[in-house]
Design a protein around this motif. Sequence first.
Motif, PDB file in Angstrom:
ATOM      1  N   GLY A 262      14.466   1.205 -20.797  1.00 28.70           N
ATOM      2  CA  GLY A 262      15.594   0.725 -21.591  1.00 28.70           C
ATOM      3  C   GLY A 262      16.248   1.802 -22.425  1.00 28.70           C
ATOM      4  O   GLY A 262      17.475   1.864 -22.524  1.00 28.70           O
ATOM      5  N   VAL A 263      15.448   2.654 -23.044  1.00 33.04           N
ATOM      6  CA  VAL A 263      16.012   3.708 -23.891  1.00 33.04           C
ATOM      7  C   VAL A 263      16.788   4.719 -23.034  1.00 33.04           C
ATOM      8  O   VAL A 263      17.830   5.228 -23.444  1.00 33.04           O
ATOM      9  CB  VAL A 263      14.934   4.389 -24.773  1.00 33.04           C
ATOM     10  N   LEU A 264      16.294   4.965 -21.826  1.00 29.32           N
ATOM     11  CA  LEU A 264      17.017   5.884 -20.938  1.00 29.32           C
ATOM     12  C   LEU A 264      18.347   5.279 -20.498  1.00 29.32           C
ATOM     13  O   LEU A 264      19.353   5.986 -20.399  1.00 29.32           O
ATOM     14  CB  LEU A 264      16.154   6.244 -19.723  1.00 29.32           C
ATOM     15  N   LYS A 265      18.356   3.974 -20.279  1.00 31.01           N
ATOM     16  CA  LYS A 265      19.606   3.295 -19.919  1.00 31.01           C
ATOM     17  C   LYS A 265      20.610   3.388 -21.063  1.00 31.01           C
ATOM     18  O   LYS A 265      21.809   3.580 -20.840  1.00 31.01           O
ATOM     19  CB  LYS A 265      19.339   1.832 -19.569  1.00 31.01           C
TER      20      LYS A 265
ATOM     21  N   ILE B  74      12.834   8.896 -15.103  1.00 28.06           N
ATOM     22  CA  ILE B  74      13.421  10.158 -15.571  1.00 28.06           C
ATOM     23  C   ILE B  74      14.931   9.986 -15.630  1.00 28.06           C
ATOM     24  O   ILE B  74      15.563   9.556 -14.662  1.00 28.06           O
ATOM     25  CB  ILE B  74      13.083  11.343 -14.655  1.00 28.06           C
ATOM     26  N   TYR B  75      15.479  10.318 -16.784  1.00 23.85           N
ATOM     27  CA  TYR B  75      16.928  10.427 -16.928  1.00 23.85           C
ATOM     28  C   TYR B  75      17.232  11.900 -16.715  1.00 23.85           C
ATOM     29  O   TYR B  75      16.581  12.773 -17.301  1.00 23.85           O
ATOM     30  CB  TYR B  75      17.364   9.996 -18.335  1.00 23.85           C
ATOM     31  N   TYR B  76      18.187  12.187 -15.833  1.00 22.50           N
ATOM     32  CA  TYR B  76      18.526  13.587 -15.617  1.00 22.50           C
ATOM     33  C   TYR B  76      20.027  13.773 -15.474  1.00 22.50           C
ATOM     34  O   TYR B  76      20.747  12.872 -15.060  1.00 22.50           O
ATOM     35  CB  TYR B  76      17.794  14.161 -14.397  1.00 22.50           C
ATOM     36  N   VAL B  77      20.463  14.945 -15.873  1.00 19.60           N
ATOM     37  CA  VAL B  77      21.863  15.340 -15.759  1.00 19.60           C
ATOM     38  C   VAL B  77      21.872  16.619 -14.934  1.00 19.60           C
ATOM     39  O   VAL B  77      21.230  17.611 -15.316  1.00 19.60           O
ATOM     40  CB  VAL B  77      22.498  15.595 -17.149  1.00 19.60           C
ATOM     41  N   ALA B  78      22.574  16.586 -13.791  1.00 24.28           N
ATOM     42  CA  ALA B  78      22.572  17.740 -12.896  1.00 24.28           C
ATOM     43  C   ALA B  78      23.962  18.329 -12.663  1.00 24.28           C
ATOM     44  O   ALA B  78      24.086  19.515 -12.377  1.00 24.28           O
ATOM     45  CB  ALA B  78      21.937  17.362 -11.550  1.00 24.28           C
ATOM     46  N   LYS B  79      25.000  17.515 -12.774  1.00 25.32           N
ATOM     47  CA  LYS B  79      26.364  18.032 -12.581  1.00 25.32           C
ATOM     48  C   LYS B  79      26.646  19.013 -13.718  1.00 25.32           C
ATOM     49  O   LYS B  79      26.511  18.674 -14.894  1.00 25.32           O
ATOM     50  CB  LYS B  79      27.361  16.873 -12.588  1.00 25.32           C
ATOM     51  N   GLN B  80      27.048  20.216 -13.373  1.00 26.71           N
ATOM     52  CA  GLN B  80      27.150  21.290 -14.363  1.00 26.71           C
ATOM     53  C   GLN B  80      28.132  21.000 -15.483  1.00 26.71           C
ATOM     54  O   GLN B  80      27.866  21.332 -16.640  1.00 26.71           O
ATOM     55  CB  GLN B  80      27.471  22.621 -13.675  1.00 26.71           C
ATOM     56  N   GLU B  81      29.245  20.356 -15.186  1.00 24.54           N
ATOM     57  CA  GLU B  81      30.196  19.997 -16.243  1.00 24.54           C
ATOM     58  C   GLU B  81      29.538  19.052 -17.243  1.00 24.54           C
ATOM     59  O   GLU B  81      29.763  19.149 -18.450  1.00 24.54           O
ATOM     60  CB  GLU B  81      31.456  19.335 -15.661  1.00 24.54           C
ATOM     61  N   ASP B  82      28.707  18.129 -16.726  1.00 29.84           N
ATOM     62  CA  ASP B  82      28.020  17.170 -17.590  1.00 29.84           C
ATOM     63  C   ASP B  82      26.901  17.839 -18.385  1.00 29.84           C
ATOM     64  O   ASP B  82      26.701  17.538 -19.558  1.00 29.84           O
ATOM     65  CB  ASP B  82      27.466  16.010 -16.765  1.00 29.84           C
ATOM     66  N   VAL B  83      26.181  18.760 -17.743  1.00 24.37           N
ATOM     67  CA  VAL B  83      25.139  19.518 -18.451  1.00 24.37           C
ATOM     68  C   VAL B  83      25.778  20.265 -19.617  1.00 24.37           C
ATOM     69  O   VAL B  83      25.274  20.241 -20.741  1.00 24.37           O
ATOM     70  CB  VAL B  83      24.411  20.505 -17.499  1.00 24.37           C
TER      71      VAL B  83
END
Length: 152
Positions: A37-40, A66-75
């Motif tokens: 829930g916290v990741l959502k 796991i919550y992850y951010v991989a798109k470089q603009e988003d990172v």
Amino acid sequence: MSKINWNYISGFIDGEGSIVKNGEKDYRIAIPQTHEGVLKEIKSFTGVGNICKVKKRKDHWKESWIYYVAKQEDVFTVLKQIHPYSIVKKDIVLSTIPKVAKIIYFSRRKKLNLEKKIKACKNLRKNGLSYRKIGAKLNIDHGYVRKLVLYK
């Protein structure tokens, strides 16, 4: 109303998360957690990233995600937002921001160059030139010219 903010997310990344180089070319932010829930909520607040379920390696372990951010603009966006609040990973955040900015710059430049090649190839093809003649004129392989002309 959610109490999620960039300070909260920064604390999560400081405590549970990681900022790592993903292979040879880009960076990734990840937060593992047993409370989906916290990741959502984090994903909803940031508007970026993904959540995936982690396969349990031992029966007595809790389910985790796991919550992850991989798109470089988003990172880049996430790092810029959390950097004022980072404590434990402040040096990593600050050193990664310019590296990700450089990756984004070169990625955009590469995309722009490809778009220019596509446009040039399509225009020359409309003018009746063969793939081979276009390739010779632009100094690229005629098979690649065909791919570019048929692109999109």
